[in-house]
Write an enzyme that holds these catalytic residues in place. Structure first.
Site, short mmCIF file in Angstrom:
data_model
loop_
_atom_site.label_atom_id
_atom_site.label_comp_id
_atom_site.label_asym_id
_atom_site.label_seq_id
_atom_site.Cartn_x
_atom_site.Cartn_y
_atom_site.Cartn_z
NE ARG A 82 -14.27 4.21 33.97
CZ ARG A 82 -14.19 3.49 32.89
NH1 ARG A 82 -14.46 2.21 32.93
NH2 ARG A 82 -13.80 4.03 31.75
NE ARG A 91 -9.94 3.33 32.37
CZ ARG A 91 -9.95 3.26 31.07
NH1 ARG A 91 -10.48 2.24 30.47
NH2 ARG A 91 -9.46 4.19 30.32
CG ASP A 94 -12.31 -0.42 31.72
OD1 ASP A 94 -13.47 -0.02 31.52
OD2 ASP A 94 -11.53 -0.72 30.80
CG ASP A 96 -14.08 -2.88 28.66
OD1 ASP A 96 -14.91 -1.96 28.85
OD2 ASP A 96 -12.87 -2.68 28.49
#
Length: 151
Positions: A82, A91, A94, A96
């Site tokens: 990334r 991307r 990712d 989160d």
């Protein structure tokens, strides 16, 4: 141990393979145990361009602190190649941190619960699959216009 939820997404390269790799890599994070993984979903980018995303949500039990878990997530993103060119850029991976037990944080590097999780169908549908009590029908109605499908 603390129950944490992590959103996993990718839209560059072999996104399905990357998401599957990330789920396994999360299971290998020190002091962390994979509890459950949602189905994979395909979703159109939100507030961004590029190809569709492959998404999932993972539940983990961890003895790490929230900042330490975030650092582990960012390390996995870097391992996947990334590059952060601009906000909402396509991307390779990712990750989160959505929720960390009942923790509430608001720092420059980490906000808990994730401030935009209830605005994203690609988070809410897989999260509801893991724990329906975390997502109300009103939450789902609010994102019903977003294009998403279970793979």
């Amino acid at each position: 141990m603390t129950l944490a939820y992590v959103a996993v997404g990718a839209n560059l390269g072999d996104a399905q393979a990357t998401v599957r790799w990330a789920v396994q890599a999360l299971a290998d994070v020190v002091q962390t145990r994979l509890r459950a993984c949602s189905s994979l979903y395909r979703s159109a980018p939100v507030d961004a361009g590029g190809p569709d995303f492959i998404n999932a949500v993972v539940a983990v039990d961890t003895d790490l602190t929230a900042p330490a878990l975030l650092a582990a997530l960012q390390d996995l993103e870097q391992q996947s190649g990334r590059v952060r060119t601009h906000r909402n850029a396509p991307r390779t991976l990712d990750l989160d941190l959505l929720m960390f037990g009942q923790a509430r944080m608001d720092s420059a590097s980490l906000q808990l619960p994730h401030p935009r999780m209830y605005q994203r169908a690609f988070v809410l549908l897989p999260l509801a699959e893991l724990d329906a009590q975390l997502v109300s029908s009103a939450d789902l109605d609010a994102v019903s216009q977003q294009v998403i499908s279970r793979i």
